[in-house]
Design an enzyme around this catalytic site. Structure first.
Site, PDB file in Angstrom:
ATOM      1  N   ILE A 174       0.900  -1.065   0.101  1.00  0.00           N
ATOM      2  CA  ILE A 174       0.156  -0.042  -0.072  1.00  0.00           C
ATOM      3  C   ILE A 174       0.753   1.292  -0.004  1.00  0.00           C
ATOM      4  O   ILE A 174       1.855   1.263   0.727  1.00  0.00           O
ATOM      5  CB  ILE A 174      -0.859   0.066   1.478  1.00  0.00           C
ATOM      6  CG1 ILE A 174      -1.707  -1.411   1.322  1.00  0.00           C
ATOM      7  CG2 ILE A 174      -1.766   1.301   1.203  1.00  0.00           C
ATOM      8  CD1 ILE A 174      -2.679  -1.601   0.095  1.00  0.00           C
ATOM      9  N   SER A 175       0.581   2.132  -0.666  1.00  0.00           N
ATOM     10  CA  SER A 175       1.314   3.525  -1.022  1.00  0.00           C
ATOM     11  C   SER A 175       2.674   3.342  -1.441  1.00  0.00           C
ATOM     12  O   SER A 175       3.002   2.533  -2.273  1.00  0.00           O
ATOM     13  CB  SER A 175       0.950   4.077   0.459  1.00  0.00           C
ATOM     14  OG  SER A 175       1.631   5.608   0.228  1.00  0.00           O
TER      15      SER A 175
END
Length: 184
Positions: A174-175
């Site tokens: 994520i990210s």
């Protein structure tokens, strides 16, 4: 603090679901507050809110049987995480391994990713690597560019679990983790 106190009151009165939901809300409020306190003069306050966030989350999951904290062996220490189980009907479901990026936590991944995964029939292993969450704050483990050296022990840990199908494992970052995961 007000929501945390509500959670404690619900817990004392035996209202487990209300207590859990309030602990989860408190966890997110504490996490959000600490997120914006990265300036040097605010780091002590940021640590307090992070600890309260994690404590609140742990109190929230205490009454759930499908999510458990785990310690994944890593070098001379461990990586913190959570194993979240789907309803499997006795079969070994596929596993989604998830890590965050620069400033996320395993606790927020429970809400944003793990709950969606288990609804779709996946078990989910959330972990925080060097530079992330408790690995950084409690163990002073800093980011490293060779993220494959981080994910390999996580996969090794997963393969030793009796509830993991070794042929159906996926990794999701994520990210900034979206940069780290493909490297692994």
């Amino acid at each position: 603090d007000r929501i945390y106190a509500l959670a404690q009151g619900f817990e004392k009165e035996g209202h487990i679901i209300s207590a859990r939901e309030a602990y989860f809300r408190a966890s997110m409020y504490y996490r959000s507050a600490g997120f914006y306190m990265h300036a040097k003069e605010n780091r002590d306050k940021a640590m307090v809110t992070w600890k309260r966030s994690k404590e609140s989350f742990l109190k929230g999951i205490a009454s759930l049987d499908f999510v458990k904290p785990v310690k994944i062996p890593y070098e001379n220490t461990y990586l913190p995480g959570y194993f979240v189980k789907t309803k499997s009907g006795g079969k070994k479901p596929p596993l989604l391994i998830v890590h965050t990026g620069f400033d996320g936590t395993g606790e927020e991944l429970f809400f944003s990713t793990a709950l969606a995964a288990i609804k779709r029939g996946y078990n989910c292993l959330i972990f925080e690597g060097p530079g992330q969450g408790a690995a950084l704050r409690e163990q002073n483990l800093h980011f490293r560019p060779d993220w494959e050296k981080v994910v390999t022990p996580v996969v090794d840990y997963a393969l030793k679990r009796p509830d993991v199908d070794k042929d159906r494992i996926a990794l999701m970052g994520i990210s900034m983790g979206g940069y780290l995961a493909p490297r692994a």
